[in-house]
Enzyme design. Structure first.
Site, PDB file in Angstrom:
ATOM      1  N   GLU A 137       0.864  -1.182   0.000  1.00  0.00           N
ATOM      2  CA  GLU A 137       0.000   0.000   0.000  1.00  0.00           C
ATOM      3  C   GLU A 137       0.896   1.227   0.000  1.00  0.00           C
ATOM      4  O   GLU A 137       2.126   1.112   0.098  1.00  0.00           O
ATOM      5  CB  GLU A 137      -0.936  -0.014   1.218  1.00  0.00           C
ATOM      6  CG  GLU A 137      -2.011  -1.075   1.113  1.00  0.00           C
ATOM      7  CD  GLU A 137      -3.031  -1.033   2.236  1.00  0.00           C
ATOM      8  OE1 GLU A 137      -2.926  -0.157   3.114  1.00  0.00           O
ATOM      9  OE2 GLU A 137      -3.919  -1.877   2.235  1.00  0.00           O
ATOM     10  N   ARG A 153      -0.113   8.485   1.570  1.00  0.00           N
ATOM     11  CA  ARG A 153      -1.505   8.841   1.312  1.00  0.00           C
ATOM     12  C   ARG A 153      -1.753  10.343   1.138  1.00  0.00           C
ATOM     13  O   ARG A 153      -2.533  10.759   0.290  1.00  0.00           O
ATOM     14  CB  ARG A 153      -2.307   8.319   2.498  1.00  0.00           C
ATOM     15  CG  ARG A 153      -3.724   8.146   2.266  1.00  0.00           C
ATOM     16  CD  ARG A 153      -4.308   7.334   3.390  1.00  0.00           C
ATOM     17  NE  ARG A 153      -4.183   5.924   3.130  1.00  0.00           N
ATOM     18  CZ  ARG A 153      -4.629   4.982   3.969  1.00  0.00           C
ATOM     19  NH1 ARG A 153      -5.204   5.323   5.096  1.00  0.00           N
ATOM     20  NH2 ARG A 153      -4.509   3.724   3.662  1.00  0.00           N
ATOM     21  N   ARG A 168      -0.722   9.040   9.003  1.00  0.00           N
ATOM     22  CA  ARG A 168      -0.565   7.609   9.290  1.00  0.00           C
ATOM     23  C   ARG A 168      -0.148   6.827   8.049  1.00  0.00           C
ATOM     24  O   ARG A 168      -0.705   7.025   6.967  1.00  0.00           O
ATOM     25  CB  ARG A 168      -1.892   7.056   9.807  1.00  0.00           C
ATOM     26  CG  ARG A 168      -1.898   5.571  10.041  1.00  0.00           C
ATOM     27  CD  ARG A 168      -3.249   5.135  10.547  1.00  0.00           C
ATOM     28  NE  ARG A 168      -4.281   5.374   9.569  1.00  0.00           N
ATOM     29  CZ  ARG A 168      -4.728   4.467   8.712  1.00  0.00           C
ATOM     30  NH1 ARG A 168      -4.227   3.248   8.717  1.00  0.00           N
ATOM     31  NH2 ARG A 168      -5.704   4.746   7.870  1.00  0.00           N
ATOM     32  N   HIS A 224      -8.602   9.808   2.718  1.00  0.00           N
ATOM     33  CA  HIS A 224      -8.199   8.682   1.869  1.00  0.00           C
ATOM     34  C   HIS A 224      -8.340   9.115   0.413  1.00  0.00           C
ATOM     35  O   HIS A 224      -9.373   9.649   0.019  1.00  0.00           O
ATOM     36  CB  HIS A 224      -9.088   7.468   2.160  1.00  0.00           C
ATOM     37  CG  HIS A 224      -8.527   6.187   1.616  1.00  0.00           C
ATOM     38  ND1 HIS A 224      -8.473   5.913   0.267  1.00  0.00           N
ATOM     39  CD2 HIS A 224      -7.956   5.120   2.231  1.00  0.00           C
ATOM     40  CE1 HIS A 224      -7.918   4.720   0.091  1.00  0.00           C
ATOM     41  NE2 HIS A 224      -7.592   4.226   1.271  1.00  0.00           N
ATOM     42  N   HIS A 242     -10.997  10.055   6.397  1.00  0.00           N
ATOM     43  CA  HIS A 242     -10.790   8.615   6.611  1.00  0.00           C
ATOM     44  C   HIS A 242     -10.284   8.274   8.011  1.00  0.00           C
ATOM     45  O   HIS A 242     -10.783   7.347   8.633  1.00  0.00           O
ATOM     46  CB  HIS A 242      -9.788   8.128   5.563  1.00  0.00           C
ATOM     47  CG  HIS A 242      -9.483   6.661   5.630  1.00  0.00           C
ATOM     48  ND1 HIS A 242     -10.458   5.693   5.466  1.00  0.00           N
ATOM     49  CD2 HIS A 242      -8.317   5.988   5.828  1.00  0.00           C
ATOM     50  CE1 HIS A 242      -9.902   4.491   5.562  1.00  0.00           C
ATOM     51  NE2 HIS A 242      -8.612   4.640   5.793  1.00  0.00           N
TER      52      HIS A 242
HETATM   53  C1  SIN Z   1      -7.156   0.860   2.638  1.00  0.00           C
HETATM   54  O1  SIN Z   1      -7.405  -0.333   2.490  1.00  0.00           O
HETATM   55  O2  SIN Z   1      -6.803   1.607   1.729  1.00  0.00           O
HETATM   56  C2  SIN Z   1      -7.323   1.461   3.993  1.00  0.00           C
HETATM   57  C3  SIN Z   1      -6.282   0.920   4.857  1.00  0.00           C
HETATM   58  C4  SIN Z   1      -5.935   1.934   5.899  1.00  0.00           C
HETATM   59  O3  SIN Z   1      -6.646   2.906   6.095  1.00  0.00           O
HETATM   60  O4  SIN Z   1      -4.889   1.744   6.515  1.00  0.00           O
END
Ligand code: SIN
Length: 553
Positions: free
Chosen positions: A135, A305, A401, A256, A366
């Site tokens: 991610e 993010r 985060r 997000h 988010h």
């Molecule tokens: C996601 O699956 O993109 C969210 C995971 C997160 O907020 O850490």
């Protein structure tokens, strides 16, 4: 530039709750039923202490079950806690507490294994090894997942089952916590709550306890569009403020980047399109098919993010578009069905087929990187009051985060809190139970339930993903106006009233901190102060409520 402020905040008008109509006693009250709350409860219970879990809706209705991508931990071959530490610190933009992060990443793999022992099943390859995905902000495949994209649901299922089968663990569902009770020495002595059952609409009661753990989740409902469920109204942060506890880093609300765009007026909980979709190779494109994140960061779509959310917002501004697109067509039907069944079903239910079509996406609120300030054992600044999970600010997340660190934080710090409570009990340091308790000195005006939607509009306009002194000044005015003319006048306020009141207090605190921080850092993005300013702002902003006024500094 001033580095402290006394923010315009609700004036003292009346006590927030009527006197409790019933009482109950236990050793430890855990408020919340996500990974943080249930892990704390199970571990404390294992040591033989009496535990009561209080949750606002049903046991499996918290934020945990909505988590898609997974849980980050250095479990893969060649990965190390040191590398996980490094990625976390970079994402946190200079404000992580390195010691807290080091604990998170070193204790994380063991905590995940204990979660598996509690019953959670993760996706594995043919050799039985845990499958790991990537991610944003992670330089390695490090995210364990379950059911493809239903990690939170599986973790929640396993923990709820463990709690429900423990006959000695007490549970009250449909109960909103109101305020902390303290003893004559100012130590935590329990809390008041409002139970919403059949015929119990006015069920305000008191639970006397020796320790209280706030694991109430997030505050995403402060904004109009959020990935958070309707119950995420910042109740823990609001309770802590009224109890005199310190709250930190509230200005760092993470938006997000890829939330399914359902139109300009979409409100409430919105469907998440996990970062793992990008982690497996989907690209962000504009209406002309241009991959606009390429060249903006070495990790392109997998940058931390905040950088991707800003990239999307900038492109929307440049092109006048209301959203961007996520292109996952290269996966094909089989991969969508196997790897992302929840997202596939969610998109299709909204008339979009990601197998053949682009997915419209835009950022939405988010995750609260800040919260009730704690030390490394989960203690808040009020004796006997702990905070854990999204409600807490442990120092792990800094200004932004790192993806999938939140379930891990909930797990690791829940175990630390449980260990601390057990140790204190053994040493006779846990406060004795007192029924002679007082309610908080800090009281706030009760807002009418209808104020909720207006708070969300004010906050979305003024303190959303992109902020400025002017937009936030307008928010301050809007919030102040809501507190003044029409407070709730009913004799027995209902849950919706408390929620609006909590949202208002938390929104006011968030705005005060965001207004004070005159720089751009992590997920705090100021149009009028676009640069990071380490000289003046490499520090945390702490907020307290003092005689009805929010103090930030
Ligand atoms: C996601 O699956 O993109 C969210 C995971 C997160 O907020 O850490």
């Amino acid at each position: 530039m001033s580095s402290t402020a006394s923010a315009p905040s609700p004036s003292v008008r009346r006590l927030a709750a009527p006197a409790p109509g019933w009482t109950k006693t236990t050793d430890v009250v855990v408020v919340g039923s996500g990974v943080a709350g249930l892990t704390t409860a199970l571990r404390v219970r294992e040591a033989g202490l009496r535990v009561l879990v209080v949750t606002k809706a049903m046991l499996d209705d918290g934020s945990t079950r909505w988590a898609q991508g997974g849980i980050a931990a250095a479990l893969g071959e060649g990965d190390t806690p040191e590398q996980h530490l490094s990625d976390t610190l970079v994402a946190g933009a200079g404000l992580c507490d390195e010691e807290a992060v080091r604990m998170l990443v070193t204790e994380g793999p063991g905590a995940v294994r204990r979660l598996i022992a509690t019953g959670a099943t993760f996706d594995r390859d043919d050799e039985g090894e845990i499958l790991l995905t990537r991610e944003g902000g992670h330089h390695r495949r490090r995210i364990a997942h379950a059911g493809g994209d239903a990690t939170g649901a599986e973790i929640s299922r396993a923990l709820v089952e463990a709690v429900r089968t423990d006959d000695d663990l007490e549970l009250i569902e449909h109960a909103l916590v109101l305020d902390l009770l303290t003893d004559a020495k100012g130590r935590t002595a329990g809390l008041t709550l409002h139970v919403m059952g059949e015929g119990q609409r006015d069920g305000v009661g008191a639970v006397h306890a020796r320790a209280v753990v706030l694991a109430t989740g997030g505050l995403g409902q402060v904004f109009s569009a959020t990935t958070n469920p309707a119950v995420s109204t910042g109740d823990g942060v609001a309770l802590a403020l009224r109890a005199g506890a310190e709250v930190a880093d509230l200005e760092f609300v993470q938006f997000h980047p890829t939330v399914l765009w359902l139109g300009p007026d979409a409100e409430g909980q919105q469907p998440l399109i996990s970062e793992a979709v990008r982690g497996e190779g989907a690209h962000l494109v504009d209406a002309d098919g241009v991959r606009f994140m390429v060249g903006q960061h070495e990790l392109a779509e997998l940058a931390p993010r905040d950088i991707v959310a800003k990239g999307i917002m900038r492109r929307m501004q440049e092109t006048g578009a209301e959203h961007m697109y996520l292109d996952g067509r290269r996966f094909g039907a089989a991969m969508w069905e196997e790897r992302f069944p929840t997202i596939l079903a969610s998109c299709r239910s909204h008339g979009i087929d990601p197998v053949t079509e682009l997915i419209p996406v835009a950022p939405a609120a988010h995750y609260a990187s800040g919260g009730v300030r704690t030390d490394l054992r989960g203690h808040t600044s009020v004796s006997g009051l702990y905070a854990c999970g999204e409600a807490a600010c442990t120092g792990v997340h800094g200004a932004n985060r790192l993806a999938s660190n939140s379930l891990l934080e909930g797990l690791v710090f829940a175990e630390r809190i449980a260990a601390d409570i057990i140790e204190r009990d053994r040493l006779g340091k846990l406060a004795p139970r007192h029924e002679d308790t007082t309610r908080p000195v800090e009281v706030v005006p009760l807002l009418a339930a209808e104020a909720r939607a207006e708070i969300q509009r004010v906050m979305t306009r003024g303190v959303g993903v992109l902020r400025s002194a002017d937009s936030m000044a307008a928010a301050v005015e809007g919030l102040a106006a809501l507190a003044e003319p029409e407070p709730d006048k009913s004799e027995f306020p209902q849950v919706e009233t408390w929620e609006a009141t909590n949202l208002h207090l938390v929104a006011s605190a968030l705005t005060a901190a965001a207004l004070l921080r005159e720089e751009t850092r992590g997920c705090h993005w100021r149009e009028d102060a676009p640069d990071r300013d380490d000289e003046n702002w490499q520090k945390h902003l702490i907020t307290t409520l003092d005689e009805g006024r929010l103090q930030v500094g």
